[in-house]
Design a protein around this motif. Structure first.
Motif, PDB file in Angstrom:
ATOM      1  N   GLY A  95       0.876  -1.373   0.179  1.00 53.93           N
ATOM      2  CA  GLY A  95       0.078   0.106   0.141  1.00 53.93           C
ATOM      3  C   GLY A  95       0.953   1.473   0.131  1.00 53.93           C
ATOM      4  O   GLY A  95       2.031   1.193   0.173  1.00 53.93           O
ATOM      5  N   ALA A  96       0.141   2.350  -0.416  1.00 52.94           N
ATOM      6  CA  ALA A  96       0.843   3.601  -0.429  1.00 52.94           C
ATOM      7  C   ALA A  96      -0.048   4.656   0.164  1.00 52.94           C
ATOM      8  O   ALA A  96      -1.247   4.741   0.137  1.00 52.94           O
ATOM      9  N   MET A  97       0.419   5.605   0.865  1.00 52.63           N
ATOM     10  CA  MET A  97      -0.280   6.957   1.263  1.00 52.63           C
ATOM     11  C   MET A  97       0.384   7.989   1.449  1.00 52.63           C
ATOM     12  O   MET A  97       1.713   8.203   0.983  1.00 52.63           O
ATOM     13  N   ARG A  98      -0.323   9.266   1.551  1.00 52.05           N
ATOM     14  CA  ARG A  98       0.482  10.418   1.336  1.00 52.05           C
ATOM     15  C   ARG A  98      -0.319  11.734   2.227  1.00 52.05           C
ATOM     16  O   ARG A  98      -1.425  11.593   2.458  1.00 52.05           O
ATOM     17  N   THR A  99       0.919  12.449   2.457  1.00 50.60           N
ATOM     18  CA  THR A  99       0.272  13.683   3.205  1.00 50.60           C
ATOM     19  C   THR A  99       1.191  14.999   2.962  1.00 50.60           C
ATOM     20  O   THR A  99       2.030  14.688   2.274  1.00 50.60           O
ATOM     21  N   GLU A 100       1.021  16.091   3.345  1.00 47.88           N
ATOM     22  CA  GLU A 100       1.988  17.085   3.212  1.00 47.88           C
ATOM     23  C   GLU A 100       2.142  17.836   4.445  1.00 47.88           C
ATOM     24  O   GLU A 100       1.382  18.020   5.317  1.00 47.88           O
ATOM     25  N   VAL A 101       3.501  18.152   4.671  1.00 46.73           N
ATOM     26  CA  VAL A 101       3.958  18.987   5.888  1.00 46.73           C
ATOM     27  C   VAL A 101       4.675  20.408   5.541  1.00 46.73           C
ATOM     28  O   VAL A 101       5.109  20.310   4.464  1.00 46.73           O
TER      29      VAL A 101
END
Lengths: 199, 199
Positions: B46-52
């Protein structure tokens, strides 16, 4: 048609798996297209990205440019596509992709495409002859039994013999009946990308 | 401090590798942070993403939310971070990340962080006490020899015993001296993400 015959297929052959990310069908905008570089069926060695227009005509050109501009280009031997349609009906002409990149192309699908349905969908899109030509250029749909006792998959090929393509597709199906570069390209593309509306 | 002791560490244990993507140091903006779900040291699931925010204070919160919102959350057992600093000096408080997610956290680095240099950099940033506390909360820097005859790596841990963390870090270092979930998170994050300027 010209094609390469592999003298030998090394287990560490560099294969690029390509798939598209999320998009809203029929909505004007851009979808990400992700490429993951695999050594055979086991190790991920690189990742790249481009974007193509939903229902557009730029997939062949954009994917070719992404590959040629990549630092992995010289190591790559094979391009694997998740089918030939990206971001809706943006169709990759696999013969042209082979001519542009000089890399063998194998388009793999789990399901048999419904040609009548595709033909109907094309009726509503601009440059339908060009799209239809890309579909014809993909050639015959070949069945490959990638793993014993599991569902076969379908492939269309350019710049490679059927027997070499079969060997590579089977060899890289290490985790499921789908070649690992495509299984991972799908996970990464659907997990990480976002649809961008046309501005 | 509370921690989980693993009764047994299965070879297929689900580990999330987390790394940040490209950004321009000191420039106001957002960097992508990518998480890849691995089964042990071999298979990407699986893969996931966010931004900071670059040099911001939101990394702990954003990474925790990304994980908790993910369909993989219930299967995950361990979070591996590529160090504790993301997008410049946006520092992850690994104790807080453990408390929020209830998952063991292991931050791994190839190089020993230079504490004096970090302390100096923090002088110019807002809320330096809070950042410094996150650094202290990461605890002792532990050396792990992941592979015989290769360079050791360094880890900091929360919510896990040193011995369990060592086992997991060694077991997942299948391709190099860095755990595979982190090697792949790094490739995917640096290959696919883009820096976004603050608007």
């Amino acid at each position: 048609m010209a094609y390469k015959k592999f003298r030998s297929i090394k287990p560490e052959i560099r294969v690029l798996g390509v798939d598209d990310g999320v998009f809203i069908p029929h909505n004007k905008g851009y979808a990400d297209v992700v490429g993951v570089v695999f050594r055979g069926g086991y190790w991920l060695d690189g990742a790249m990205r481009t974007e193509v227009e939903v229902d557009g005509l730029d997939a062949t050109e954009k994917i070719a440019s992404m590959i040629i501009a990549s630092p992995h280009y010289q190591q790559l031997r094979v391009i694997m596509l998740n089918g030939i349609t990206f971001a809706g009906f943006n169709i990759v002409d696999i013969k042209e992709l082979y001519n542009k990149t000089k890399l063998s192309v194998i388009a793999v699908t789990r399901d048999k495409p419904d040609m009548e349905e595709i033909k109907k969908a094309l009726e509503n899109l601009p440059e339908k002859e060009r799209r239809w030509r890309a579909i014809l250029n993909a050639g015959e749909l070949l069945t490959v039994q990638t793993r014993e006792g599991e569902e076969p998959v379908y492939m269309q090929i350019a710049g490679i013999t059927r027997s070499d393509a079969e060997k590579i597709v089977k060899m890289t199906s290490t985790r499921s009946n789908i070649p690992e570069p495509l299984r991972v390209a799908h996970i990464v593309a659907s997990g990480l990308t976002r649809f961008r509306e046309k501005h």
